[in-house]
Scaffold this motif. Structure first.
Motif, PDB file in Angstrom:
ATOM      1  N   GLU A  67     -11.877  -3.712  -0.232  1.00 14.81           N
ATOM      2  CA  GLU A  67     -11.738  -3.139   1.104  1.00 14.81           C
ATOM      3  C   GLU A  67     -11.394  -1.649   1.053  1.00 14.81           C
ATOM      4  O   GLU A  67     -11.401  -0.974   2.077  1.00 14.81           O
ATOM      5  CB  GLU A  67     -10.699  -3.900   1.922  1.00 14.81           C
ATOM      6  CG  GLU A  67      -9.262  -3.757   1.466  1.00 14.81           C
ATOM      7  CD  GLU A  67      -8.290  -4.493   2.380  1.00 14.81           C
ATOM      8  OE1 GLU A  67      -8.662  -4.813   3.533  1.00 14.81           O
ATOM      9  OE2 GLU A  67      -7.163  -4.759   1.928  1.00 14.81           O
ATOM     10  N   CYS A  68     -11.127  -1.131  -0.139  1.00 14.85           N
ATOM     11  CA  CYS A  68     -10.885   0.309  -0.289  1.00 14.85           C
ATOM     12  C   CYS A  68     -12.181   1.084  -0.522  1.00 14.85           C
ATOM     13  O   CYS A  68     -12.165   2.314  -0.563  1.00 14.85           O
ATOM     14  CB  CYS A  68      -9.932   0.569  -1.466  1.00 14.85           C
ATOM     15  SG  CYS A  68      -8.299  -0.189  -1.299  1.00 14.85           S
TER      16      CYS A  68
ATOM     17  N   ARG B 129      -8.506  -6.904  -2.099  1.00  8.87           N
ATOM     18  CA  ARG B 129      -7.697  -5.699  -1.926  1.00  8.87           C
ATOM     19  C   ARG B 129      -8.431  -4.459  -2.432  1.00  8.87           C
ATOM     20  O   ARG B 129      -8.409  -3.397  -1.804  1.00  8.87           O
ATOM     21  CB  ARG B 129      -6.380  -5.880  -2.677  1.00  8.87           C
ATOM     22  CG  ARG B 129      -5.392  -4.741  -2.566  1.00  8.87           C
ATOM     23  CD  ARG B 129      -4.781  -4.675  -1.159  1.00  8.87           C
ATOM     24  NE  ARG B 129      -3.757  -3.653  -1.113  1.00  8.87           N
ATOM     25  CZ  ARG B 129      -2.521  -3.798  -1.570  1.00  8.87           C
ATOM     26  NH1 ARG B 129      -2.159  -4.937  -2.124  1.00  8.87           N
ATOM     27  NH2 ARG B 129      -1.665  -2.809  -1.472  1.00  8.87           N
ATOM     28  N   VAL B 130      -9.102  -4.589  -3.563  1.00  8.44           N
ATOM     29  CA  VAL B 130      -9.846  -3.455  -4.125  1.00  8.44           C
ATOM     30  C   VAL B 130     -11.099  -3.177  -3.308  1.00  8.44           C
ATOM     31  O   VAL B 130     -11.386  -2.030  -2.957  1.00  8.44           O
ATOM     32  CB  VAL B 130     -10.234  -3.724  -5.600  1.00  8.44           C
ATOM     33  CG1 VAL B 130     -11.115  -2.594  -6.129  1.00  8.44           C
ATOM     34  CG2 VAL B 130      -8.989  -3.866  -6.464  1.00  8.44           C
TER      35      VAL B 130
ATOM     36  N   LYS C 290     -10.728   8.667  -0.429  1.00 11.53           N
ATOM     37  CA  LYS C 290     -10.434   7.580   0.504  1.00 11.53           C
ATOM     38  C   LYS C 290     -10.040   6.319  -0.254  1.00 11.53           C
ATOM     39  O   LYS C 290      -9.123   5.593   0.147  1.00 11.53           O
ATOM     40  CB  LYS C 290     -11.666   7.307   1.370  1.00 11.53           C
ATOM     41  CG  LYS C 290     -11.437   6.335   2.515  1.00 11.53           C
ATOM     42  CD  LYS C 290     -10.623   6.984   3.612  1.00 11.53           C
ATOM     43  CE  LYS C 290     -10.562   6.108   4.840  1.00 11.53           C
ATOM     44  NZ  LYS C 290      -9.729   6.737   5.912  1.00 11.53           N
ATOM     45  N   PHE C 291     -10.733   6.066  -1.359  1.00 15.58           N
ATOM     46  CA  PHE C 291     -10.404   4.892  -2.173  1.00 15.58           C
ATOM     47  C   PHE C 291      -8.965   4.972  -2.660  1.00 15.58           C
ATOM     48  O   PHE C 291      -8.196   4.010  -2.532  1.00 15.58           O
ATOM     49  CB  PHE C 291     -11.359   4.776  -3.364  1.00 15.58           C
ATOM     50  CG  PHE C 291     -11.052   3.604  -4.251  1.00 15.58           C
ATOM     51  CD1 PHE C 291     -11.602   2.363  -3.982  1.00 15.58           C
ATOM     52  CD2 PHE C 291     -10.194   3.723  -5.333  1.00 15.58           C
ATOM     53  CE1 PHE C 291     -11.294   1.255  -4.787  1.00 15.58           C
ATOM     54  CE2 PHE C 291      -9.883   2.642  -6.136  1.00 15.58           C
ATOM     55  CZ  PHE C 291     -10.438   1.395  -5.856  1.00 15.58           C
ATOM     56  N   ASN C 292      -8.580   6.113  -3.229  1.00 12.37           N
ATOM     57  CA  ASN C 292      -7.220   6.256  -3.751  1.00 12.37           C
ATOM     58  C   ASN C 292      -6.184   6.193  -2.639  1.00 12.37           C
ATOM     59  O   ASN C 292      -5.069   5.700  -2.845  1.00 12.37           O
ATOM     60  CB  ASN C 292      -7.087   7.566  -4.521  1.00 12.37           C
ATOM     61  CG  ASN C 292      -7.598   7.449  -5.954  1.00 12.37           C
ATOM     62  OD1 ASN C 292      -7.740   6.351  -6.482  1.00 12.37           O
ATOM     63  ND2 ASN C 292      -7.887   8.577  -6.580  1.00 12.37           N
ATOM     64  N   SER C 293      -6.539   6.668  -1.467  1.00  8.87           N
ATOM     65  CA  SER C 293      -5.605   6.622  -0.340  1.00  8.87           C
ATOM     66  C   SER C 293      -5.385   5.184   0.121  1.00  8.87           C
ATOM     67  O   SER C 293      -4.249   4.752   0.332  1.00  8.87           O
ATOM     68  CB  SER C 293      -6.156   7.469   0.817  1.00  8.87           C
ATOM     69  OG  SER C 293      -5.361   7.321   1.973  1.00  8.87           O
ATOM     70  N   LEU C 294      -6.468   4.429   0.261  1.00  7.41           N
ATOM     71  CA  LEU C 294      -6.361   3.049   0.746  1.00  7.41           C
ATOM     72  C   LEU C 294      -5.754   2.114  -0.293  1.00  7.41           C
ATOM     73  O   LEU C 294      -5.069   1.152   0.052  1.00  7.41           O
ATOM     74  CB  LEU C 294      -7.747   2.531   1.150  1.00  7.41           C
ATOM     75  CG  LEU C 294      -8.390   3.192   2.369  1.00  7.41           C
ATOM     76  CD1 LEU C 294      -9.819   2.691   2.564  1.00  7.41           C
ATOM     77  CD2 LEU C 294      -7.576   2.930   3.624  1.00  7.41           C
ATOM     78  N   CYS C 295      -6.000   2.387  -1.567  1.00  6.86           N
ATOM     79  CA  CYS C 295      -5.498   1.512  -2.636  1.00  6.86           C
ATOM     80  C   CYS C 295      -4.255   2.081  -3.317  1.00  6.86           C
ATOM     81  O   CYS C 295      -3.890   1.643  -4.419  1.00  6.86           O
ATOM     82  CB  CYS C 295      -6.595   1.268  -3.674  1.00  6.86           C
ATOM     83  SG  CYS C 295      -7.603  -0.196  -3.310  1.00  6.86           S
ATOM     84  N   LYS C 296      -3.614   3.049  -2.692  1.00  4.62           N
ATOM     85  CA  LYS C 296      -2.436   3.697  -3.271  1.00  4.62           C
ATOM     86  C   LYS C 296      -1.383   2.664  -3.676  1.00  4.62           C
ATOM     87  O   LYS C 296      -1.034   1.776  -2.904  1.00  4.62           O
ATOM     88  CB  LYS C 296      -1.839   4.677  -2.269  1.00  4.62           C
ATOM     89  CG  LYS C 296      -0.621   5.414  -2.783  1.00  4.62           C
ATOM     90  CD  LYS C 296      -0.056   6.335  -1.704  1.00  4.62           C
ATOM     91  CE  LYS C 296       1.205   7.040  -2.207  1.00  4.62           C
ATOM     92  NZ  LYS C 296       1.798   7.898  -1.149  1.00  4.62           N
TER      93      LYS C 296
ATOM     94  N   LEU D 182       0.815  -1.204   0.000  1.00  4.85           N
ATOM     95  CA  LEU D 182       0.000   0.000   0.000  1.00  4.85           C
ATOM     96  C   LEU D 182       0.851   1.258   0.000  1.00  4.85           C
ATOM     97  O   LEU D 182       0.483   2.280  -0.555  1.00  4.85           O
ATOM     98  CB  LEU D 182      -0.924   0.011   1.220  1.00  4.85           C
ATOM     99  CG  LEU D 182      -2.181  -0.846   1.107  1.00  4.85           C
ATOM    100  CD1 LEU D 182      -2.931  -0.844   2.422  1.00  4.85           C
ATOM    101  CD2 LEU D 182      -3.095  -0.344   0.009  1.00  4.85           C
TER     102      LEU D 182
END
Length: 448
Positions: A219-220, A216-217, A137-143, A65
């Motif tokens: 949970e974002c 992985r995707v 938030k999505f982009n942050s968690l799935c960075k 991540l």
């Protein structure tokens, strides 16, 4: 470095080259060298060559991540509006994200569908992704793994490269993957800022990624604050009812111990007529008997869950057509107190929103339950168990076979211990999402 060549009498691999051809060859050579040295991210994830990543195209090895490497933000993938039910849309969205990752592109934020008219495109009610889930938030968690972009990020929207998805029996998984590989490796494709997928709705695309990548995707995905707060209200109401029940019993549990909080069991109760018709046909087609469950069978098996403390609230996640049906609230084992939206007094929360949002709120309520019981052939149930499994893995728990585990899940359509439902965790080592997308009775209480 000197790239000059004498083109008057050049010969390469047995072919004579004209002066013009030689000049073209030199230009191509310079471009390839420059691309290799200065632009490594074009050829693979984080500079890995295409040849080295061919196996990884299917296995899709995850990046950390906090990885410094990531998906290119100057190239984009565009997909059609996503349709079907909420959880099929979530799978489709994850599939689109993983397709973009394979192509080393940022996925342009897609439109979801608030309605179910997936076949009549003109009847679909489009709803922007960021109206349901948190974009940043999505982009942050799935960075570093997958990336979402906005259409404002695109400098030239008129010039796109279209990739037409095939359909029918001839369009095999292998052909689909070959097409994606070609789109990734084709120099022409890289000249275009936007690659657009054209064809059937994305939830029908072939699957090329392991379960862990989907997890992985998924949970974002975090609901926007408005809908999270609505789910909070429903859960708070369930807890409030539990406190009322506790107070009437002087705060004592069934085993005589002090009861801090009455647990709630969320049951995804699939007993609608249309579902029963579908599952009976599915049983005949697949020659599997453990798909359908009657109301009585569900109640009996939930009542036989080993170690379930009583009293417990049983929250019934049911279709609107079953709300107010008193029969689903009667016949439960003593100590299990059933509630649905109407009896809880929260049906007004749901009625404010279209189908997609109602489903998203109910999903969150079931996800947070102390115990979840669903049907292993339901996409809704499967994705909840997937997320609960992921939560358990994050805490270092690889199975739920023992007692007193956190966030246990069960499948009521499969007989388990003591005539109860079977313990259920997602097999995170599966090479595709086939079992989750279409259901399976081959489940266990471990992740592999």
């Amino acid at each position: 470095m000197d790239f000059s060549l004498n083109c008057k009498s050049s010969r390469l691999f047995g072919f004579h080259l004209s002066s013009l051809a030689c000049k073209c060859l030199v230009l191509v050579a310079i471009f390839l060298v420059f691309r290799t040295v200065c632009m490594p991210s074009i050829s693979g994830y984080g500079g890995v060559s295409v040849e080295e990543t061919k196996i990884d195209l299917i296995q899709s090895q995850s990046l950390d991540l906090d990885s410094d490497y990531g998906i290119r933000r100057d190239k984009f993938l565009q997909v059609p509006q996503i349709a079907w039910g909420l959880n099929n849309q979530k799978i489709a969205f994850a599939r689109a994200c993983l397709t973009a990752r394979l192509l080393n592109r940022t996925l342009l934020m897609p439109s979801l569908s608030a309605s179910l008219f997936y076949k009549e495109i003109d009847l679909l009610q489009p709803i922007s992704f960021d109206k349901v889930f948190q974009f940043e938030k999505f982009n942050s968690l799935c960075k570093g793994f997958v990336q979402l972009g906005r259409y404002l990020d695109v400098s030239n929207r008129s010039r796109v490269f279209e990739v037409h998805k095939g359909s029918g029996r001839r369009w095999t998984i292998e052909r689909d993957l070959d097409q994606l590989r070609e789109a990734r490796e084709k120099p022409l494709t890289d000249e275009f800022e936007v690659v657009r997928i054209v064809g059937k709705n994305p939830f029908l695309w072939h699957d090329h990624w392991p379960v862990k990548d989907y997890a992985r995707v998924l949970e974002c995905l975090v609901l926007v604050d408005e809908f999270t707060k609505e789910a909070d209200k429903v859960v708070s109401r369930i807890r409030e009812v539990g406190r009322d029940i506790r107070s009437t019993q002087n705060g004592v549990d069934s085993d005589g111990s002090s009861l801090k909080q009455v647990p709630y069991v969320a049951v995804h109760m699939r007993i609608e007529i249309d579902w029963m018709i579908h599952c009976k046909k599915l049983e005949q087609r697949s020659k599997i008997s453990e798909i359908c469950s009657s109301k009585e069978e569900i109640m009996e098996r939930v009542g036989n869950i080993e170690g379930l403390k009583t009293p417990s609230i049983v929250y019934l996640a049911v279709a609107d057509k079953l709300l107010g049906n008193s029969s689903i609230l009667s016949g439960w084992k003593e100590g299990l107190v059933p509630f649905e939206k109407q009896k809880l007094g929260v049906d007004g929360i749901y009625k404010k929103y279209p189908y997609l949002i109602q489903s998203a709120i109910d999903y969150e309520v079931c996800l947070r339950a102390d115990v979840f019981v669903g049907n292993s052939f339901s996409t809704f149930s499967n994705l909840i168990v997937l997320e609960r499994t992921q939560k358990m893995i994050r805490t270092g728990m690889a199975n739920s076979c023992g007692r007193n585990v956190m966030w246990p899940s069960y499948a009521y359509n499969i007989l388990g211990e003591s005539n109860g439902p079977k313990r259920w965790m997602t097999n995170m080592s599966d090479s595709s999402l086939q079992a989750i997308s279409y259901g399976s009775n081959a489940i266990s209480c471990s992740t592999s």
